[in-house]
Design an enzyme around this catalytic site. Structure first.
Site, PDB file in Angstrom:
ATOM      1  N   LYS A  95      18.705  -9.315 -14.077  1.00  0.00           N
ATOM      2  CA  LYS A  95      19.286  -8.074 -14.573  1.00  0.00           C
ATOM      3  C   LYS A  95      19.832  -8.320 -15.971  1.00  0.00           C
ATOM      4  CE  LYS A  95      20.614  -5.746 -10.282  1.00  0.00           C
ATOM      5  NZ  LYS A  95      21.739  -5.139  -9.529  1.00  0.00           N
ATOM      6  N   LYS A 108      28.922   2.602  -8.034  1.00  0.00           N
ATOM      7  CA  LYS A 108      29.281   1.839  -6.844  1.00  0.00           C
ATOM      8  C   LYS A 108      30.624   2.311  -6.303  1.00  0.00           C
ATOM      9  CE  LYS A 108      26.625  -2.230  -8.195  1.00  0.00           C
ATOM     10  NZ  LYS A 108      26.608  -3.685  -8.421  1.00  0.00           N
ATOM     11  N   ARG A 113      22.085  -4.458   4.726  1.00  0.00           N
ATOM     12  CA  ARG A 113      21.881  -3.259   3.913  1.00  0.00           C
ATOM     13  C   ARG A 113      21.146  -2.194   4.706  1.00  0.00           C
ATOM     14  NH1 ARG A 113      19.934  -3.333  -2.227  1.00  0.00           N
ATOM     15  NH2 ARG A 113      22.206  -3.642  -2.362  1.00  0.00           N
ATOM     16  N   LYS A 143      28.926  -7.780  -7.107  1.00  0.00           N
ATOM     17  CA  LYS A 143      29.106  -8.721  -6.000  1.00  0.00           C
ATOM     18  C   LYS A 143      29.264 -10.145  -6.521  1.00  0.00           C
ATOM     19  CE  LYS A 143      26.361  -5.974  -2.701  1.00  0.00           C
ATOM     20  NZ  LYS A 143      25.840  -4.954  -3.638  1.00  0.00           N
ATOM     21  N   ARG A 177      19.108 -14.195  -9.957  1.00  0.00           N
ATOM     22  CA  ARG A 177      19.307 -14.482  -8.543  1.00  0.00           C
ATOM     23  C   ARG A 177      17.956 -14.663  -7.857  1.00  0.00           C
ATOM     24  NH1 ARG A 177      21.417  -8.374  -7.267  1.00  0.00           N
ATOM     25  NH2 ARG A 177      19.380  -7.331  -7.221  1.00  0.00           N
ATOM     26  N   TYR A 208      24.671  -9.813   3.028  1.00  0.00           N
ATOM     27  CA  TYR A 208      25.124  -8.523   3.550  1.00  0.00           C
ATOM     28  C   TYR A 208      23.985  -7.897   4.334  1.00  0.00           C
ATOM     29  CZ  TYR A 208      22.911  -7.310  -0.913  1.00  0.00           C
ATOM     30  OH  TYR A 208      22.045  -7.228  -1.976  1.00  0.00           O
ATOM     31  N   ARG A 231      16.358 -13.789  -4.164  1.00  0.00           N
ATOM     32  CA  ARG A 231      16.668 -12.892  -3.047  1.00  0.00           C
ATOM     33  C   ARG A 231      15.550 -12.916  -2.012  1.00  0.00           C
ATOM     34  NH1 ARG A 231      18.641  -6.721  -3.822  1.00  0.00           N
ATOM     35  NH2 ARG A 231      20.568  -7.893  -4.140  1.00  0.00           N
ATOM     36  N   LYS A 272      16.143  -4.168 -14.730  1.00  0.00           N
ATOM     37  CA  LYS A 272      15.938  -5.127 -13.656  1.00  0.00           C
ATOM     38  C   LYS A 272      14.475  -5.566 -13.657  1.00  0.00           C
ATOM     39  CE  LYS A 272      15.965  -5.451  -8.602  1.00  0.00           C
ATOM     40  NZ  LYS A 272      16.267  -4.726  -7.356  1.00  0.00           N
TER      41      LYS A 272
END
Length: 711
Positions: free
Chosen positions: A281, A196, A346, A436, A264, A344, A266, A295
């Site tokens: 994850k 990253k 992407r 994040k 999470r 965000y 999403r 993942k």
């Protein structure tokens, strides 16, 4: 650096008159304030009017330029439709023309993004100066006017995505891998090596453009065949992270405990998106498992999410049963609940159905508290960045974009060379293990998270690095597009993986002379076969260059292009004579430069990597000379302190020689360092220094013997 100097340094010359007149506004502000009357209401009205005029000028230019780019894209789309319907040689040339047109449009978008951000910053700076110098609050009245003509919300994602789609048609080389599933399909367990990086807002558009040249833009759930298929909300991604009151998952991920989880929910697009992906994850230490990142995910209908979080058994596909049950057990045993939302936009770059190499760039990164206990996600928050209706303690807007590279090393995939060059360039700033969720939770829940991520200190540093190499997108002195410091040649991007050997100009000259009696049509065939041999060519006329590079650059000379365009009405003899004339003029100019360079002993060499051992070798040579000077100085001091009159004279001579040698050694050290830093190809050995030193020492010894034994 002051912003005025920064603005003048980064002005794109063809658009100079459309920039905000920052220096003029600053001058007007200072002149009116320092006048005898001071800052009056009339001054305030006139200054505001000037500011509004400047805003209208900048906004109208951006709007007109975007419309122009969209018109060129539409033209390219129509041309491609015609060329794809009739795959002939003519259609191939049309696709090459479209390829070049799209490249020009991409460069314009990159320049326009920098133009927009620079002007927006200029308006904010001048308003801040106004309020500081006058004591008034212009920002309260002028900021709403700027929101009516928003420069900060100008998004260039849609044209970039559409250029990528059309450009992919021009290339026609993107074929999916037959054995790799798509990253966004319903099922999936992914094993990837990730890295990253942070990207400064000034570099975001350029990074997107560079990535687009090598990988197509991928939008989940979209197959963009027309421009209307692409919407800004298509790039929106929202994730709700769940944790408990003790932030157990946060601590485990931060400490990188074996088996640490991050869970999470999403969804892609707006709030009406369906389905929602439940993801987990799991971290594994390198010494216990070959996996760096595991993942797991499965889709769930949005209406079923509350029941699933409450413990209702999963009744979906059998292949997702194991993952769904494991995540549900973690939620129950650890008392997990919605804690933080991460939003965000992407832009993903990936060959469809092939996730061996995937790159994503996340912009408008925002962290939001999930403090509504009656819903699994806040109903009052959508995807309308920058979420102006939220309180300051509920939202955190990240200042940078986040670039993430994902390479599936278990398939034997290595990071491509072009991607390695990008992540090592000035455009990105590496932040290993950036998360994040960890960042958002550590900032919005400071009282509950005593452990902080290491990268917090990086936020205080300036990650906007100066351009030290030719890597990236730039413009030449004539404002033509440059890729990595070189001119783009016909369909350069379409043939970037095919580097053909360049035939020297002298060989072609010989062919032209041998075929001087041939017909004009045969000579035209020879010249056309000569042109596409080299992908890029660039010559800097202010420096000595290689003759072969100069000959290749001759093909771009304007006169040659004009003569080639009118070649149908001329004879082979005239065309050959014309080429020889231009060739002689250009080669004579290059030879003159090389002669002057050789006379001075300095010949620049481009693209030469300098190893650290080269600098250390220069230092060792300098230290060796100083050691000799120290030895000579010690002898001289002994003669001065303990010798007679003749010995003192000899000691003085040795001291002078030691001083001269030390100064000469310093000069040679600095000269070599200068040559190394500028990649100068010249003589690094010392031809005359050792000879002169030996002569001086022998002369000093002769004088010493004469004084001692000549009396």
């Amino acid at each position: 650096m002051k912003f005025g100097d920064h603005l003048n340094e980064h002005v794109f010359a063809p658009w100079r008159h459309y920039y905000v007149q920052y220096d003029y506004l600053k001058y007007e502000l200072k002149k009116r304030q320092l006048s005898d009357k001071g800052w009056t209401d009339e001054d305030e009205q006139e200054f505001t009017h000037i500011l509004e005029t400047e805003l209208d000028k900048v906004y109208d230019f951006v709007t007109a330029k975007l419309a122009e780019v969209e018109a060129r894209i539409t033209y390219c789309e129509r041309t491609l439709r015609i060329s794809t319907s009739s795959p002939t040689n003519a259609s191939t040339s049309q696709r090459q023309m479209v390829d070049d047109t799209l490249t020009e449009a991409l460069f314009d978008i990159n320049d326009l993004a920098k133009f927009t951000r620079l002007n927006y910053t200029g308006f904010l700076k001048i308003i801040k100066k106004h309020d500081k110098w006058t004591g008034l609050h212009l920002h309260q009245t002028f900021i709403p006017k700027m929101r009516e003509k928003p420069l900060d919300k100008q998004r260039f994602d849609v044209p970039i995505v559409y250029i990528s789609a059309l450009h992919d048609i021009c290339r026609g080389t993107r074929t999916p891998s037959p054995y790799v599933q798509d990253d966004n399909e319903d099922d999936g367990v992914f094993q990837r090596a990730t890295a990253k990086y942070w990207v400064h807002p000034d570099n975001v558009t350029e990074v997107k453009a560079i990535l687009m040249l090598h990988l197509p833009v991928y939008i989940y759930g979209k197959d963009a065949t027309t421009k209307m298929d692409i919407k800004e909300t298509d790039s929106a991604i929202s994730s709700v992270y769940i944790d408990n009151d003790q932030f157990e998952l946060y601590t485990g991920r931060l400490q990188r405990d074996e088996g640490a989880e991050a869970i999470r929910l999403r969804w892609y697009g707006g709030m009406d998106a369906n389905p929602v992906f439940i993801e987990r994850k799991t971290h594994h230490a390198p010494w216990t498992d070959d996996l760096r990142s595991l993942k797991e995910r499965f889709p769930l209908d949005v209406d079923q999410v509350p029941g699933y979080l409450a413990g209702k058994p999963y009744d979906g596909k059998e292949k997702n049963m194991f993952v769904a049950k494991g995540i549900q057990e973690s939620i129950k045993n650890k008392h997990l609940k919605p804690t933080l939302r991460v939003f965000y936009n992407r832009t993903a770059f990936q060959i469809p159905k092939d996730q061996r190499v995937r790159v994503s760039l996340d912009t408008d990164l925002t962290f939001i508290k999930e403090n509504n206990r009656s819903h699994w996600r806040r109903p009052d928050v959508g995807v309308d960045y920058p979420f102006p209706y939220l309180e300051d303690d509920e939202v955190l807007r990240f200042p940078y974009a986040v670039l993430e590279t994902k390479v599936q090393t278990h398939l034997g995939q290595d990071m491509p060379d072009w991607l390695s060059r990008l992540v090592e360039s000035h455009l990105v700033h590496e932040v290993p293990r950036f998360s994040k969720y960890l960042h958002g939770a550590s900032m919005l829940y400071k009282e509950k998270t005593p452990l902080l991520p290491w990268w917090h200190s990086e936020l205080a540093a300036d990650i906007l690095k100066p351009r030290e190499t030719t890597f990236g997108l730039s413009r030449s002195a004539s404002f033509k597009p440059l890729m990595d410091g070189q001119y783009l040649f016909k369909s350069a991007m379409a043939t970037e993986h095919k580097r053909m050997r360049v035939v020297s100009m002298t060989q072609h000259q010989q062919q032209l002379q041998d075929d001087s009696t041939s017909s004009p049509s045969s000579k035209r065939t020879l010249i056309s076969s000569w042109l596409p041999q080299k992908k890029y060519h660039q010559v800097t006329l202010g420096q000595p260059v290689d003759v072969d590079d100069a000959n290749n650059t001759l093909r771009n000379e304007k006169g040659y292009q004009q003569e080639e365009a009118s070649s149908s009405g001329s004879t082979g003899k005239k065309r050959g004579g014309f080429i020889t004339k231009w060739q002689q003029q250009f080669q004579q100019r290059v030879m003159n430069q090389q002669k002057s360079a050789k006379a001075s002993g300095i010949i620049p060499v481009r693209n030469v990597k300098v190893e650290p051992k080269v600098f250390f070798a220069n230092e060792r040579t300098f230290i060796s000379w100083l050691q000799f000077c120290g030895l000579l100085l010690m002898v001289a001091l002994n003669l001065l302190n303990f010798g007679d009159g003749a010995a003192r004279i000899a000691g003085s001579i040795f001291i002078c020689i030691a001083a001269l040698v030390a100064l000469y050694a310093l000069y040679r050290f600095e000269k070599r360092a200068w040559m190394i830093n500028r990649r100068i190809a010249g003589r690094y050995d010392d031809l005359w220094g050792p000879i002169v030193l030996c002569v001086l020492l022998v002369g000093a010894l002769i004088v010493n013997f004469y004084l001692q034994f000549g009396r």
